[in-house]
Enzyme design. Structure first.
Site, PDB file in Angstrom:
ATOM      1  N   ASP A  63       0.772  -1.040   0.067  1.00  0.00           N
ATOM      2  CA  ASP A  63       0.103  -0.090  -0.022  1.00  0.00           C
ATOM      3  C   ASP A  63       1.029   1.202  -0.185  1.00  0.00           C
ATOM      4  O   ASP A  63       1.611   1.443   0.885  1.00  0.00           O
ATOM      5  CB  ASP A  63      -0.794   0.020   1.539  1.00  0.00           C
ATOM      6  CG  ASP A  63      -1.807   1.040   1.448  1.00  0.00           C
ATOM      7  OD1 ASP A  63      -1.556   2.283   0.642  1.00  0.00           O
ATOM      8  OD2 ASP A  63      -2.876   1.010   2.068  1.00  0.00           O
ATOM      9  N   ASN A  90       2.537   6.451  -9.720  1.00  0.00           N
ATOM     10  CA  ASN A  90       1.282   6.387 -10.675  1.00  0.00           C
ATOM     11  C   ASN A  90       0.064   5.961  -9.557  1.00  0.00           C
ATOM     12  O   ASN A  90      -1.123   6.520 -10.044  1.00  0.00           O
ATOM     13  CB  ASN A  90       1.453   5.309 -11.488  1.00  0.00           C
ATOM     14  CG  ASN A  90       0.224   4.926 -12.234  1.00  0.00           C
ATOM     15  OD1 ASN A  90      -0.368   5.651 -13.165  1.00  0.00           O
ATOM     16  ND2 ASN A  90      -0.238   3.708 -12.146  1.00  0.00           N
ATOM     17  N   TYR A 152      -9.656  14.732  -5.042  1.00  0.00           N
ATOM     18  CA  TYR A 152      -8.695  14.295  -6.012  1.00  0.00           C
ATOM     19  C   TYR A 152      -8.128  15.302  -6.773  1.00  0.00           C
ATOM     20  O   TYR A 152      -6.957  15.226  -7.052  1.00  0.00           O
ATOM     21  CB  TYR A 152      -9.761  13.569  -7.124  1.00  0.00           C
ATOM     22  CG  TYR A 152      -8.986  13.077  -8.383  1.00  0.00           C
ATOM     23  CD1 TYR A 152      -8.305  11.600  -8.041  1.00  0.00           C
ATOM     24  CD2 TYR A 152      -8.886  13.568  -9.439  1.00  0.00           C
ATOM     25  CE1 TYR A 152      -7.751  11.262  -9.164  1.00  0.00           C
ATOM     26  CE2 TYR A 152      -8.313  12.963 -10.605  1.00  0.00           C
ATOM     27  CZ  TYR A 152      -7.526  11.744 -10.306  1.00  0.00           C
ATOM     28  OH  TYR A 152      -6.991  11.039 -11.414  1.00  0.00           O
ATOM     29  N   LYS A 156      -3.901  16.012  -6.745  1.00  0.00           N
ATOM     30  CA  LYS A 156      -3.189  16.183  -7.894  1.00  0.00           C
ATOM     31  C   LYS A 156      -2.491  17.327  -8.151  1.00  0.00           C
ATOM     32  O   LYS A 156      -1.418  17.350  -8.767  1.00  0.00           O
ATOM     33  CB  LYS A 156      -4.124  15.486  -9.253  1.00  0.00           C
ATOM     34  CG  LYS A 156      -4.596  14.192  -9.320  1.00  0.00           C
ATOM     35  CD  LYS A 156      -3.612  13.052  -9.324  1.00  0.00           C
ATOM     36  CE  LYS A 156      -3.944  11.593  -9.467  1.00  0.00           C
ATOM     37  NZ  LYS A 156      -2.753  10.913  -9.443  1.00  0.00           N
TER      38      LYS A 156
HETATM   39  P1  NAP Z   1      -6.764   2.238 -12.450  1.00  0.00           P
HETATM   40  O1  NAP Z   1      -6.996   1.412 -13.735  1.00  0.00           O
HETATM   41  O2  NAP Z   1      -7.907   2.506 -11.499  1.00  0.00           O
HETATM   42  O3  NAP Z   1      -5.515   1.669 -11.477  1.00  0.00           O
HETATM   43  C1  NAP Z   1      -5.128   2.253 -10.540  1.00  0.00           C
HETATM   44  C2  NAP Z   1      -3.695   1.614  -9.935  1.00  0.00           C
HETATM   45  O4  NAP Z   1      -3.436   2.139  -8.677  1.00  0.00           O
HETATM   46  C3  NAP Z   1      -4.126   0.116  -9.467  1.00  0.00           C
HETATM   47  O5  NAP Z   1      -2.893  -0.707 -10.146  1.00  0.00           O
HETATM   48  C4  NAP Z   1      -4.173  -0.025  -8.121  1.00  0.00           C
HETATM   49  O6  NAP Z   1      -3.744  -1.232  -7.568  1.00  0.00           O
HETATM   50  C5  NAP Z   1      -3.253   0.990  -7.778  1.00  0.00           C
HETATM   51  N1  NAP Z   1      -3.582   1.454  -6.271  1.00  0.00           N
HETATM   52  C6  NAP Z   1      -4.835   2.112  -5.845  1.00  0.00           C
HETATM   53  N2  NAP Z   1      -4.436   2.452  -4.572  1.00  0.00           N
HETATM   54  C7  NAP Z   1      -3.326   1.969  -4.360  1.00  0.00           C
HETATM   55  C8  NAP Z   1      -2.481   1.932  -2.908  1.00  0.00           C
HETATM   56  N3  NAP Z   1      -2.900   2.520  -1.953  1.00  0.00           N
HETATM   57  N4  NAP Z   1      -1.429   1.108  -3.150  1.00  0.00           N
HETATM   58  C9  NAP Z   1      -0.845   0.791  -4.221  1.00  0.00           C
HETATM   59  N5  NAP Z   1      -1.537   0.775  -5.128  1.00  0.00           N
HETATM   60  C10 NAP Z   1      -2.716   1.516  -5.404  1.00  0.00           C
HETATM   61  O7  NAP Z   1      -6.547   3.940 -12.672  1.00  0.00           O
HETATM   62  P2  NAP Z   1      -5.579   4.494 -13.699  1.00  0.00           P
HETATM   63  O8  NAP Z   1      -6.455   5.437 -14.806  1.00  0.00           O
HETATM   64  O9  NAP Z   1      -4.624   3.573 -14.425  1.00  0.00           O
HETATM   65  O10 NAP Z   1      -4.937   5.384 -12.921  1.00  0.00           O
HETATM   66  C11 NAP Z   1      -3.355   5.752 -12.718  1.00  0.00           C
HETATM   67  C12 NAP Z   1      -3.015   7.086 -12.321  1.00  0.00           C
HETATM   68  O11 NAP Z   1      -3.330   7.741 -13.407  1.00  0.00           O
HETATM   69  C13 NAP Z   1      -3.823   7.550 -11.075  1.00  0.00           C
HETATM   70  O12 NAP Z   1      -2.822   8.068 -10.349  1.00  0.00           O
HETATM   71  C14 NAP Z   1      -5.034   8.384 -11.720  1.00  0.00           C
HETATM   72  O13 NAP Z   1      -5.361   9.511 -10.712  1.00  0.00           O
HETATM   73  C15 NAP Z   1      -4.206   8.969 -12.890  1.00  0.00           C
HETATM   74  N6  NAP Z   1      -5.372   9.448 -14.089  1.00  0.00           N
HETATM   75  C16 NAP Z   1      -6.010   8.812 -14.599  1.00  0.00           C
HETATM   76  C17 NAP Z   1      -6.893   9.265 -15.650  1.00  0.00           C
HETATM   77  C18 NAP Z   1      -7.608   8.568 -16.348  1.00  0.00           C
HETATM   78  O14 NAP Z   1      -8.616   9.123 -17.042  1.00  0.00           O
HETATM   79  N7  NAP Z   1      -7.643   7.015 -16.356  1.00  0.00           N
HETATM   80  C19 NAP Z   1      -6.779  10.675 -15.728  1.00  0.00           C
HETATM   81  C20 NAP Z   1      -5.820  11.540 -15.097  1.00  0.00           C
HETATM   82  C21 NAP Z   1      -4.943  10.880 -14.080  1.00  0.00           C
HETATM   83  P3  NAP Z   1      -4.840  -2.438  -7.258  1.00  0.00           P
HETATM   84  O15 NAP Z   1      -5.946  -2.478  -7.878  1.00  0.00           O
HETATM   85  O16 NAP Z   1      -3.719  -3.698  -7.049  1.00  0.00           O
HETATM   86  O17 NAP Z   1      -5.176  -1.974  -5.785  1.00  0.00           O
END
Ligand code: NAP
Length: 244
Positions: A63, A90, A152, A156
């Site tokens: 975590d 990330n 959020y 960020k």
């Molecule tokens: P996602 O598909 O929901 O994946 C999130 C990842 O973060 C998963 O691998 C999850 O692991 C991990 N995670 C969450 N809480 C955690 C913790 N406490 N410790 C360790 N790992 C943790 O999200 P994503 O869209 O790929 O997002 C990745 C990053 O990009 C995030 O920071 C998000 O805010 C940012 N982002 C995404 C978007 C978008 O549109 N998708 C836009 C802007 C920014 P587990 O499932 O194994 O728990």
């Protein structure tokens, strides 16, 4: 093969952008630390894919909001890889709550994972990095705000302050940058109705949702020697959705 012989720690690498980033680093020769928390099956799939393509990775359950757990993960990776060259912070959560729904507890958890988690990941990797690069994943919402997720957006925006300060403090040995993705096709958007998705696509000047691999390629660029004179910046990966 820009990362042959390098070791990269990717937090939140079981799904979405982190998974695509881990796979891309491995394809370019890096040993990758695949951090995850709950999605063990998905993290194993990422490792399987990397190994199938002849790459190397190790699974690191931790975590990011726990100093002890992420430190142990970084120490373990460093022992295997002989140090750490790259950190990609990330891991993140987005609870998508309105102002009258968000509790103090929800606010704290978002800040704990997204901002404190990024800080703790950097502090865990740093003792193992003689040189190299850190890339943090922010969001377009750091700049634009959002009517459903002030926790959020604040977390960020906090990352941007962290990145600028670390860039100053860790120079010249370590470059520190961020990416700010727009709408990217991951589980974060999986709650969208088809109508909502169409509206998002229409809103983006490039007229589509981004792919996780497109964020990964920006992250790899910032982590690579191709970006050798770039530190302290935030690179938008948003199809023109928000232009500063
Ligand atoms: P996602 O598909 O929901 O994946 C999130 C990842 O973060 C998963 O691998 C999850 O692991 C991990 N995670 C969450 N809480 C955690 C913790 N406490 N410790 C360790 N790992 C943790 O999200 P994503 O869209 O790929 O997002 C990745 C990053 O990009 C995030 O920071 C998000 O805010 C940012 N982002 C995404 C978007 C978008 O549109 N998708 C836009 C802007 C920014 P587990 O499932 O194994 O728990």
């Amino acid at each position: 093969m820009r990362f042959r012989g390098k070791t990269a720690l990717i937090t939140g690498a079981s799904r979405g952008i982190g998974a695509a980033t881990a796979i891309s680093f491995a394809q370019e020769g890096a040993l990758v630390g695949i951090n995850y928390l709950r999605s063990e099956r998905e993290a194993r799939e990422v490792l399987k894919r990397i190994e199938k393509e002849g790459g190397e990775g190790i699974l690191l359950k931790a975590d990011v909001s726990s100093e002890r757990e992420i430190r142990y993960a970084a120490d373990t990776l460093s022992e295997v890889g002989g140090g750490i060259d790259i950190l990609v912070a990330n891991a993140g959560i987005y609870q998508r709550k309105k102002v009258d729904e968000i509790t103090a507890e929800m606010w704290r958890r978002t800040l704990e994972v997204n901002l404190t988690g990024a800080f703790l990941s950097a502090m865990a990797a740093l003792p193992h990095m003689r040189s190299g690069a850190m890339v943090f994943v922010s969001s377009q919402l750091a700049f634009r705000g959002t009517p459903h997720g002030m926790d959020y957006a604040a977390s960020k925006a906090g990352i941007l302050g962290l990145v600028k300060s670390l860039a100053l403090e860790l120079a010249p040995e370590i470059r520190v940058n961020a990416v700010s993705p727009g709408y990217i096709d991951t589980d974060i958007l999986s709650g969208d109705t088809p109508e909502k998705r169409r509206r998002r696509e229409e809103e983006v000047p490039l007229k589509r949702i981004g792919r996780p691999e497109e964020v990964a390629s920006a992250i790899l660029y910032l982590a690579s020697d191709d970006a050798s004179y770039i530190t302290g910046v935030c690179l938008d990966v948003n199809g023109g959705l928000y232009i500063h």
